[in-house]
Design a protein around this motif. Structure first.
Motif, PDB file in Angstrom:
ATOM      1  N   SER A 699       1.801 -50.553   8.059  1.00  0.00           N
ATOM      2  CA  SER A 699       2.666 -51.464   8.813  1.00  0.00           C
ATOM      3  C   SER A 699       1.921 -52.034  10.009  1.00  0.00           C
ATOM      4  O   SER A 699       0.975 -51.430  10.528  1.00  0.00           O
ATOM      5  CB  SER A 699       3.911 -50.714   9.300  1.00  0.00           C
ATOM      6  OG  SER A 699       4.651 -50.208   8.208  1.00  0.00           O
ATOM      7  N   SER A 741      -1.600 -58.680   8.012  1.00  0.00           N
ATOM      8  CA  SER A 741      -1.777 -57.400   7.328  1.00  0.00           C
ATOM      9  C   SER A 741      -2.438 -56.420   8.267  1.00  0.00           C
ATOM     10  O   SER A 741      -3.115 -56.806   9.229  1.00  0.00           O
ATOM     11  CB  SER A 741      -2.631 -57.575   6.060  1.00  0.00           C
ATOM     12  OG  SER A 741      -3.957 -57.946   6.398  1.00  0.00           O
ATOM     13  N   ARG A 782       9.022 -59.618  13.122  1.00  0.00           N
ATOM     14  CA  ARG A 782       9.853 -59.035  12.073  1.00  0.00           C
ATOM     15  C   ARG A 782      11.153 -59.837  11.905  1.00  0.00           C
ATOM     16  O   ARG A 782      11.633 -60.054  10.794  1.00  0.00           O
ATOM     17  CB  ARG A 782      10.195 -57.583  12.399  1.00  0.00           C
ATOM     18  CG  ARG A 782       9.088 -56.586  12.115  1.00  0.00           C
ATOM     19  CD  ARG A 782       9.636 -55.168  12.184  1.00  0.00           C
ATOM     20  NE  ARG A 782       8.648 -54.164  11.836  1.00  0.00           N
ATOM     21  CZ  ARG A 782       8.933 -52.879  11.603  1.00  0.00           C
ATOM     22  NH1 ARG A 782      10.191 -52.456  11.713  1.00  0.00           N
ATOM     23  NH2 ARG A 782       7.991 -52.024  11.290  1.00  0.00           N
ATOM     24  N   HIS A 785      10.356 -62.968  10.071  1.00  0.00           N
ATOM     25  CA  HIS A 785      10.109 -62.587   8.672  1.00  0.00           C
ATOM     26  C   HIS A 785      11.441 -62.376   7.942  1.00  0.00           C
ATOM     27  O   HIS A 785      11.642 -62.872   6.821  1.00  0.00           O
ATOM     28  CB  HIS A 785       9.269 -61.306   8.664  1.00  0.00           C
ATOM     29  CG  HIS A 785       8.894 -60.802   7.305  1.00  0.00           C
ATOM     30  ND1 HIS A 785       7.769 -61.198   6.648  1.00  0.00           N
ATOM     31  CD2 HIS A 785       9.516 -59.926   6.475  1.00  0.00           C
ATOM     32  CE1 HIS A 785       7.686 -60.582   5.472  1.00  0.00           C
ATOM     33  NE2 HIS A 785       8.748 -59.792   5.348  1.00  0.00           N
ATOM     34  N   PHE A 802      13.179 -52.591   6.717  1.00  0.00           N
ATOM     35  CA  PHE A 802      11.732 -52.576   6.900  1.00  0.00           C
ATOM     36  C   PHE A 802      11.196 -51.166   6.657  1.00  0.00           C
ATOM     37  O   PHE A 802      11.818 -50.170   7.049  1.00  0.00           O
ATOM     38  CB  PHE A 802      11.359 -53.031   8.305  1.00  0.00           C
ATOM     39  CG  PHE A 802      10.787 -54.413   8.339  1.00  0.00           C
ATOM     40  CD1 PHE A 802       9.484 -54.644   7.929  1.00  0.00           C
ATOM     41  CD2 PHE A 802      11.548 -55.492   8.774  1.00  0.00           C
ATOM     42  CE1 PHE A 802       8.948 -55.922   7.954  1.00  0.00           C
ATOM     43  CE2 PHE A 802      11.029 -56.777   8.797  1.00  0.00           C
ATOM     44  CZ  PHE A 802       9.717 -56.993   8.385  1.00  0.00           C
ATOM     45  N   ASN A 803      10.048 -51.111   6.023  1.00  0.00           N
ATOM     46  CA  ASN A 803       9.412 -49.844   5.709  1.00  0.00           C
ATOM     47  C   ASN A 803       8.452 -49.488   6.840  1.00  0.00           C
ATOM     48  O   ASN A 803       7.471 -50.196   7.087  1.00  0.00           O
ATOM     49  CB  ASN A 803       8.649 -49.953   4.375  1.00  0.00           C
ATOM     50  CG  ASN A 803       8.246 -48.598   3.832  1.00  0.00           C
ATOM     51  OD1 ASN A 803       8.182 -47.620   4.568  1.00  0.00           O
ATOM     52  ND2 ASN A 803       7.963 -48.555   2.541  1.00  0.00           N
ATOM     53  N   ASN A 804       8.719 -48.379   7.546  1.00  0.00           N
ATOM     54  CA  ASN A 804       7.900 -47.987   8.692  1.00  0.00           C
ATOM     55  C   ASN A 804       6.863 -46.931   8.345  1.00  0.00           C
ATOM     56  O   ASN A 804       6.135 -46.471   9.238  1.00  0.00           O
ATOM     57  CB  ASN A 804       8.803 -47.451   9.817  1.00  0.00           C
ATOM     58  CG  ASN A 804       9.671 -48.554  10.409  1.00  0.00           C
ATOM     59  OD1 ASN A 804       9.197 -49.662  10.652  1.00  0.00           O
ATOM     60  ND2 ASN A 804      10.959 -48.261  10.620  1.00  0.00           N
ATOM     61  N   GLU A 809       3.616 -50.825   2.173  1.00  0.00           N
ATOM     62  CA  GLU A 809       3.075 -52.180   2.066  1.00  0.00           C
ATOM     63  C   GLU A 809       3.721 -52.977   3.198  1.00  0.00           C
ATOM     64  O   GLU A 809       4.938 -53.071   3.289  1.00  0.00           O
ATOM     65  CB  GLU A 809       3.427 -52.745   0.684  1.00  0.00           C
ATOM     66  CG  GLU A 809       3.101 -54.200   0.481  1.00  0.00           C
ATOM     67  CD  GLU A 809       4.254 -55.085   0.912  1.00  0.00           C
ATOM     68  OE1 GLU A 809       3.977 -55.926   1.783  1.00  0.00           O
ATOM     69  OE2 GLU A 809       5.380 -54.894   0.440  1.00  0.00           O
ATOM     70  N   GLY A 810       2.901 -53.534   4.120  1.00  0.00           N
ATOM     71  CA  GLY A 810       3.446 -54.049   5.367  1.00  0.00           C
ATOM     72  C   GLY A 810       3.056 -55.452   5.725  1.00  0.00           C
ATOM     73  O   GLY A 810       2.719 -55.719   6.887  1.00  0.00           O
ATOM     74  N   LEU A 812       3.571 -59.340   6.824  1.00  0.00           N
ATOM     75  CA  LEU A 812       4.543 -60.158   7.549  1.00  0.00           C
ATOM     76  C   LEU A 812       4.165 -61.623   7.374  1.00  0.00           C
ATOM     77  O   LEU A 812       2.985 -61.980   7.420  1.00  0.00           O
ATOM     78  CB  LEU A 812       4.548 -59.818   9.044  1.00  0.00           C
ATOM     79  CG  LEU A 812       5.177 -58.481   9.475  1.00  0.00           C
ATOM     80  CD1 LEU A 812       5.016 -58.318  10.992  1.00  0.00           C
ATOM     81  CD2 LEU A 812       6.641 -58.412   9.095  1.00  0.00           C
ATOM     82  N   GLY A1231       7.248 -55.899   2.767  1.00  0.00           N
ATOM     83  CA  GLY A1231       7.566 -55.159   3.977  1.00  0.00           C
ATOM     84  C   GLY A1231       8.854 -54.389   3.925  1.00  0.00           C
ATOM     85  O   GLY A1231       9.110 -53.545   4.788  1.00  0.00           O
TER      86      GLY A1231
END
Length: 1618
Positions: A699, A741, A782, A785, A802-804, A809-810, A812, A1231
């Motif tokens: 992230s 990224s 974010r 996004h 959102f995946n922290n 896979e992060g 934006l 994300g």
């Protein structure tokens, strides 16, 4: 109920009690008349000695065994013992194919049953194979033990007693005669003593004959004399006619294989049989004319005509077929002469006038019985010949029908039959059933007169007969005693019919019979205690009488082969050798004579088939006094050598030829420990985790570097108007999207996406800038996004956050200015939400609207009054138009009136300028070019249409229009980006681990763009059949619908039902019993043959096939000059970078994605490369493998099952793109993820996956990635109930459902990509990396080894040219000169050609050549047919690479003329196909391709194209390849010259797949049935179609479902084209 059965219901008789005690105490031969209870005594002894039977053999217990001589007795005695003892009983006969049972199966039976009943030969085989020791038998009962003389299996069993050191089994013999041959009274007791020695026993009988007279045989004996038949004129004429025919047939000689004895002193052991069987048939007809007269003779002629028709059905020799036709004509002529002679008379008169006196005497006996006896008739007429029984039965049947005096007769007949113990067809079982049926009807008195051979003289349980007639004189004492023994009724009659010319001689013999009977009674009756058992010297003499001792595997007690069993074992071994359908291997025998001191001795030499490892040197037996013994001696030596060389196992069973040795198991160490039969199948689908590229993980976090990558659009279309110009400027504007990224991204290839205006080239310019953000900035990014994917695109589901995670896979998306590579934070900050597009503005808000170019031009607007959201781009502010302007349509006056009437809206400010707008596409899948027509055209017309809108009726968005329109492309861009990153990660892994290509390209290098496969845009799909409706008359799903030719049942009782249950077919499906009916048609005979030839398997799947005739096909012409075309793929090349990234991406894209590229073409190329590589590897690595073993190993290596496991081990399923891209349904924006705790519950099936839609996370929760009240969400869960819902939602869990077959296809496509880019050698390296061929095998060095010499070591020194004297002609036809002509000899040698002892047969070369030709043709069409779609490419490949096409080339070039073989059947098939091709000018086209191959049918006699012709073509390719030092280009130069016309012709007009061709046949209406697996592992598919207005069903067979469907389609097309 018979006396045997009655005895069980009573107390034992006194004599039985005494005999039981004797048999319990010592070995005994029970000698009692028929009907006096011998079997009862055996059962009682069995019970008395039953204690050791309580424990299984495997635990130290024992079994008892009863041995009989016939199949019928196996059933009878096993049922008898089972009914009257408490023991578990098993019955075993040849019809069960027990000869093929392994030791494990027999041991299972030994433990399962306590008493085993079987034929004596089967038990001898078990003992000699050492499956069980005689010491494990407690009681051995020999029924009809008088048979145990000379070489009989009973006697051979007893010889094995000499090996027993421990306790021997108790032996018990049962007999009513003691003697098995004629002998004088003074020889009788010597024969009895010999029998006692054989069975290590004493004879025991009653103390007084009066004790058994009331229970046994005591009929009234009569002798009837008849005069030899004096032939009538017609009889003599027919006999003379047939005698002349036999003289003519003796002069015919069929073609036989050339005889080449190993040395000149040897001669063939057995002379040519010629037409002796046919001559015997005619002689039998003559015999029955002389025996019966003209009436019975005519019936014999008809019966033999049926037999001739049956022989013709199986005849595969053209010359013999012509002879049979001639003989059939002769029989028809004889039948007509006989019919014409008798025609003036009624049939009852015909019987009297035209029958022999022997028939008249028989009829007098029957009439006397009717008149003189008060008992109902239950009689047997014993005859010597099997055919006599059939003819006499038909005479009696005709007599019953035409003469009222004989209406009381209900005749039938029963004869013995021979079964092939290794046959798996219905024939043996059918004969068993028919005999059982006749016996059941005889027992139930529905039949009262049975004509029988000696099959009923012994043992078989039949009713108490009141009349027994011996139609032919008894040849020996046994026949006399046992036939008389059937007349057991207290008032029974026994008639002997004797020819007057032999009456005096027979009377002397009859007197001897009675004297012997009296002598035996005098010597034996009452002398049980005084008889002396055989001495040890006598027994030892029995053990030592073998001329040559048996061969033991490891000494006495182990498996053995004797002089008597050696020939049978050797023939069984030869039959087990792998062969094609034209070849049945047998040993070749030669004999040499030696005269020593006036006495002649013989030595037999045996040559084994060339596919046997011992075939090089003839095996010589030792000199013996007779040819029979010499042959046995040679066979015994051969069996010993076969065992020592590993061809027979330690049980002396031929080792299976198609089983791969365990030393190749390391090739499959990656297979699952759990056996999965369906692994690798299309229908086997599994969930696999998606492989998230490591480079995309992580992230964006504060105070850490983030990398900016700018998405650059290059529109490849040109604007035609102002609207299109504005759209074009949007894609090229300075304001665009960038991607952030956490890690640097590698350089990727460019790719295209497609909008309504055309193609746009996309390039992700990586690492344009590096940034470090604080927390606030990250949250702002974010939010932006989220705004893009949730509000602008509406693709972000409410249950995603959102995946922290640090490995998440992060990516934006951010707004970027291309000019300075900076993020436009003003856009980020000023666009936190969109204007509500569905709410009408208030009057105050409308009043504030200012319409100018500055405020509206280039903005996104949405009409709020319309029910569906549609966005428009303002391309012009029309100051010259307002709401009062004239409306373009005559239906409305003004724009204001239009909106008022249509939408009920009042315009408050009508003088505001109108807006000229252009519709924007809502399509998010931009991977493929837009099509025209249908729904696509409506969407496109909306986007191309320009219209005027009133500003106050629209909602204007302040969000930049450049980003709004570009955002529509983001789902497609990210879909491509992920796929390319996955492909890049896989490419780098392969490069790092195998050295194929470079890990990272240099800064000056770039990848070629991902190109579109234009042929994929229009693929003709195969028509799908409609779901079948269930109909009452629908053919069966597994068993073919058969004609209703059935035998009429005479009874419907329990016995009939029980009989029905014993056999694996339905009675309604049985044919006319042509053995008992003479009124049959050719169709009846054909159906009978089809029925009995069908296989019976464990699964009892039965099939019936039809015979198809050839159809005339038009020839094709082709006008073009030959010009050689090289294959560029064969040229050596070294690719520095490895495959292009786009090619790896292509290899990972399944066809079901419906993308602009897929793996199918690469898969085709990879498949051919894999087949060639594995074939070559097996040939070099396992040079001793025969074709069967090599094919089996190759099949396993290239199987979808193996390739799936390979792909699974390399995680290819996670890299694959396997489904349609549907952004609005199941796509997850970058994300985001499902909350972890919910994902766990779904994966563990604790909550339904579709319940995710119930979760409505807030925007703040989605942006932050943290849930405020997680406990509340936990309480809403429930258990998963619908697995299909889980499957549809797994994409949100970073999983996908992939079929095993797709994974296997991707492995082949990956192989194809590396071979195409890097060449042959590097393609082999990829096979090593994949572990298809382990790196430890070092295949590259294996290819450098010296090729094996085709000349066999120690081969007989005969010139190669002696077998192929016209080798120059062959080379001229090929256009190739052989360096080693032994390769050419091997390529032309069929396995049936034994004289060639220099090389092996062509099977190994054919195995290699098949793969070579497939590879070369595939490479060529892959290069030159870029315009063909994958389906067409596959069809083209199939049309060029198949046995029919290759066979056509073989015949066209004349290679078949040089083929070395020794098989008349094969000659006929070749001749038929050659004639067919010659009549069509050797054309090979799509209609020729539907000819039937051997593998298309199952149990069919009709084959259009013999496989051997295609095999030779392939073998020649293999020979040239090896002879040229493995030069593929040389092979291609030779075979392209042969095949180029068909390649060019088929390329221009691809022959359709037979399945497709059938679907396109007007009126066929094909419907395929569910596939089924038949007993040999092949796949069977039924096919229904319409033929001449009626539904027809056929069946196709193949190694898999696809091939089976093609085979069925071929058969249907053949019928439709007739």
């Amino acid at each position: 109920m018979t006396e045997e059965k009655e005895s069980i219901m009573l107390e034992p008789r006194d004599y039985q009690i005494k005999l039981i005690e004797i048999a319990v105490r010592e070995n005994t031969i029970i000698y009692l008349p028929t009907g006096s209870g011998k079997t009862f005594i055996a059962v009682m002894v069995l019970k008395r000695l039953g204690q050791p039977l309580q424990m299984p053999v495997s635990q130290g217990g024992k079994i008892s065994v009863m041995l009989v001589n016939t199949v019928a007795l196996v059933d009878q005695q096993s049922q008898y013992i089972g009914r009257f003892t408490p023991f578990s009983v098993g019955g075993y006969s040849g019809e069960l194919n027990v000869d093929g049972w392994k030791e494990e199966k027999w041991k299972e039976e030994f433990d399962k049953h306590q008493v085993l009943v079987m034929t004596s030969q089967i038990f001898l085989n078990i003992i000699e194979a050492s499956y069980i020791s005689l010491s494990s038998i407690n009681l051995l009962i020999f029924d009809e033990c008088h048979r145990g003389v000379n070489d009989h299996s009973m006697r051979q069993i007893m010889k094995n007693f000499g090996e027993l050191q421990d306790e021997q089994p108790r032996v018990m013999g049962l007999t009513a005669t003691l003697l098995n041959k004629n002998c004088s009274p003074h020889q009788a007791m010597n024969e009895v003593q010999s029998l006692e020695t054989t069975f290590h026993s004493k004879v025991a009988t009653v103390d007084e004959l009066k004790n058994v007279i009331g229970y046994s045989t005591n009929p009234k004996e009569n002798t009837r004399i008849f005069h030899t038949h004096i032939p009538l004129h017609i009889d003599s004429k027919i006999v003379e006619y047939f005698n002349n025919l036999m003289v003519i047939l003796d002069k015919f000689h069929l073609n036989t294989a050339p005889v080449s004895p190993p040395k000149s002193s040897l001669k063939p052991l057995e002379p040519e049989k010629g037409l002796q069987d046919l001559v015997n048939l005619i002689q039998d007809t003559v015999t029955h004319i002389n025996l019966f007269g003209a009436f019975g003779g005519r019936l014999a002629v008809i019966a033999h005509m049926i037999q001739l028709e049956r022989i013709k059905k199986h005849c595969q020799d053209a010359k013999l077929t012509y002879i049979l036709e001639g003989v059939m004509t002769a029989f028809m002529y004889a039948k007509k002469l006989l019919s014409d002679e008798m025609k003036p008379f009624r049939e009852s008169e015909q019987i009297r006038r035209f029958s022999s006196q022997q028939i008249h005497v028989l009829l007098e006996i029957l009439k006397e019985y009717k008149n003189d006896s008060n008992d109902s008739l239950c009689g047997i007429i014993f005859v010597k010949r099997r055919f006599t029984a059939k003819v006499l039965y038909n005479v009696l049947l005709r007599l019953k029908a035409v003469d009222s005096e004989y209406e009381f007769l209900s005749p039938n007949f029963i004869v013995g039959y021979h079964t092939n113990p290794f046959s798996d067809t219905r024939e043996g079982l059918y004969n068993v059933k028919m005999n059982k049926k006749v016996l059941n009807e005889f027992r139930n008195h529905e039949i009262n007169l049975l004509v029988a051979t000696n099959v009923l003289e012994e043992g078989v349980d039949i009713p108490t007969c009141t009349l027994v007639v011996k139609f032919d004189k008894p040849d020996d004492y046994r026949a006399y005693i046992q036939s008389k023994g059937r007349a057991r009724h207290k008032n029974s009659f026994y008639y002997l019919m004797i020819d007057s010319s032999e009456a005096e001689k027979f009377q002397r013999r009859y007197t001897v019979f009675q004297a012997v009977e009296n002598l035996l009674n005098d010597y034996l009756v009452g002398h049980n205690e005084t008889r002396v058992p055989p001495s040890s010297e006598q027994l030892q003499e029995l053990y030592d009488e073998n001329a040559i001792p048996p061969y033991y595997v490891s000494g006495p007690g182990s498996a053995q082969v004797t002089l008597l069993s050696a020939i049978s074992l050797l023939c069984r071994y030869c039959l087990s050798l792998p062969s094609d359908k034209y070849t049945s291997y047998t040993p070749t025998w030669y004999v040499e004579e030696l005269i020593y001191e006036i006495e002649k001795f013989y030595k037999v030499v045996v040559e084994l088939p060339r596919v046997c490892p011992l075939w090089r040197e003839p095996i010589e037996g030792q000199y013996m006094r007779t040819k029979k013994l010499a042959k046995r001696a040679a066979a015994l030596k051969a069996c010993a050598l076969l065992h020592k060389n590993g061809e027979l196992d330690d049980k002396l069973i031929p080792k299976a030829q198609d089983i791969i040795d365990e030393d190749v198991s390391y090739f499959f160490c990656h297979w699952s420990d759990i056996k999965e039969k369906d692994a690798g199948n299309t229908k086997k689908r599994r969930v696999h985790p998606k492989q998230i590229p490591d480079i995309s993980r992580g992230s964006i976090t504060d105070n850490q570097e983030a990398y900016l990558h700018i998405i650059d659009f290059n529109p490849l279309f040109f604007p035609n108007d102002n609207g299109q110009r504005m759209i074009h400027e949007v894609y090229t504007s300075d304001l665009c999207f960038g991607i952030l990224s956490a890690h640097p991204l590698p350089r990727l290839c460019k790719f295209s996406i497609y909008v309504s205006l055309g193609e746009i080239e996309v390039n992700v310019n990586v690492i344009q800038e590096i940034f470090v953000f604080n927390k606030d900035q990250i949250m702002q990014l974010r939010a932006f996004h989220t705004l893009v994917f949730k509000d602008v695109l509406n693709v972000l589901k409410n249950f995603l956050i959102f995946n922290n995670d640090e490995n998440a896979e992060g990516f934006l998306v951010v707004p970027v200015r291309k000019s300075d590579h900076k993020i436009d934070f003003d856009v980020v900050i000023n666009n936190t939400e969109l204007a509500d597009q569905r709410t009408e503005p208030s009057d105050q808000e409308k009043a504030k609207i200012v319409v100018t170019e500055e405020t509206y031009l280039g903005k996104i607007v949405t009409p709020w009054y319309r029910p569906v959201d549609k966005q428009y781009l303002v391309i012009s502010v029309c100051t010259h138009l307002n709401a009062y302007s004239k409306f373009p349509s005559e239906d409305f006056d003004t724009y204001a009136s239009y909106f008022n009437d249509k939408y009920r809206t009042n315009v408050l400010y009508p003088k505001q300028p109108l807006l000229l707008v252009k519709g924007l596409s809502k399509r998010l899948n931009c991977l493929k070019p837009r099509h025209t027509g249908g729904k696509r055209s409506k969407e496109r017309s909306y986007e191309e249409m320009e219209e005027h809108l009133i500003p106050e009726l629209c909602i204007k968005q302040d969000f930049p229009s450049q980003l709004w329109i570009q955002a529509n492309l983001l789902p497609s861009i990210f879909y491509r980006l992920y796929g390319l990153l996955q492909a890049e990660e896989l490419r780098r892994t392969i490069a790092f681990e195998s050295g194929l290509g470079i890990v990272e390209i240099s800064i000056n290098e770039s990848w070629l763009p991902l190109s579109l496969d234009k042929h994929l845009l229009k693929i003709d799909e195969l028509p799908k059949s409609k779901p079948r409706k269930k109909e009452d008359d629908e053919p069966g799903s597994v068993i073919a619908s058969l004609p209703n030719n059935v035998i009429q049942q005479l009874v419907q009782d329990f016995a009939c039902k029980k009989l029905e249950s014993e056999f694996p077919w339905q009675e309604k499906d049985e044919p006319v019993d042509i053995e008992r009916s003479l009124d049959v048609t050719l169709m009846d005979i054909q159906y009978y043959e089809n029925f009995i030839s069908q296989r019976v398997s464990v699964t009892e799947r039965l099939r019936k096939h039809e015979v198809w005739n050839k159809t005339d096909y038009p020839a094709i012409t082709f006008n073009q000059e030959f010009q050689h075309k090289d294959i560029n793929l064969l040229k050596q090349r070294k690719c520095y970078k490895g495959p292009e990234l786009a090619e790896i991406f292509r290899a990972l894209t399944a066809a079901r994605c419906n993308d602009v590229i897929n793996l199918e073409r690469l898969e085709t190329l990879g498949d051919s490369f894999l087949k060639l590589s594995t074939s070559l590897f097996i040939l070099l690595r396992f040079p001793k493998y025969n074709e069967g073993k090599a094919t089996t190993l190759k099949g396993q290596l290239i199987s979808n099952k193996n390739l799936y496991y390979i792909g699974f081990a390399k995680k290819l399923a996670g890299y694959l793109r396997n489904s349609d891209f549907e952004p609005t349904c199941d796509w997850k924006p970058p994300g985001f993820c499902v909350p972890h705790h919910l994902e766990v519950k779904i994966n563990e099936k604790q909550m339904p996956s579709n319940s995710l839609f119930n979760f409505m996370f807030s925007r703040d929760e989605q942006i932050s990635g943290y849930l405020e009240n997680q406990e509340d969400y936990d309480n809403e869960t429930e258990e998963e109930t619908d697995e299909s819902a889980y499957d549809s939602m797994i994409t949100f869990l970073d999983q996908q459902l992939v079929s095993d077959k797709t994974v296997a296809d991707s492995v082949e496509a990956l192989i194809g990509a590396y071979f195409e880019s890097c060449g042959f050698v590097d393609g082999l390296k990829l096979l090593e990396w994949l572990n298809i061929i382990p790196a430890s095998e070092n295949i590259e060095s294996l290819l450098q080894k010296e090729l094996p010499n085709p000349v066999i070591t120690n081969a007989i020194n005969i010139s190669v040219d002696s077998h192929i004297p016209l080798w120059r002609d062959i080379e001229r036809r090929l256009g190739y000169h052989f360096n080693n002509r032994a390769y050419l000899l091997q390529a032309l040698t069929h396995s049936s050609y034994t004289p060639n002892r220099i090389t092996y047969c062509y099977q190994t070369l054919e195995f290699l050549g098949d793969a070579i030709l497939d590879f070369l043709i595939t490479c060529h069409i892959y290069e030159i047919c870029r315009d063909l779609n994958p389906g067409q490419l596959t069809d083209l490949r199939s049309a060029l690479v198949n046995n029919i096409t290759f066979a056509g080339f073989t015949v066209r070039c004349g290679f078949h003329k040089f083929l070395l073989f020794s098989n008349n059947t094969l000659l006929d098939y070749i001749d038929n196909f050659v004639g067919f091709q010659e009549s069509k000018d050797h054309a090979i086209n799509d209609e020729v391709l539907i000819l039937l191959e051997e593998n298309d049918l199952y149990l069919s006699e009709h084959i259009d194209v013999p496989k051997v012709l295609g095999d030779v073509f392939e073998a020649l390719a293999g020979a040239i390849f090896l002879d040229s030092g493995m030069d593929l280009e040389t092979v291609w130069r030779v075979f392209y010259r042969i095949m180029w016309k068909e390649i060019e012709s088929f390329r221009q007009n691809v022959p359709k797949n037979t399945v497709r061709l059938l679907y396109e046949t007007v009126g066929a209406h094909p419907e395929y049935q569910k596939a089924a697996t038949v007993d040999n592992g092949r796949t069977m598919v039924g096919l229904d179609f319409m033929l001449n207005g009626a539904k027809k069903r056929v069946y196709g067979f193949g190694e898999n479902k696809v091939l089976a469907k093609k085979a069925a389609a071929k058969i249907a097309l053949r019928l439709l084209h007739n």
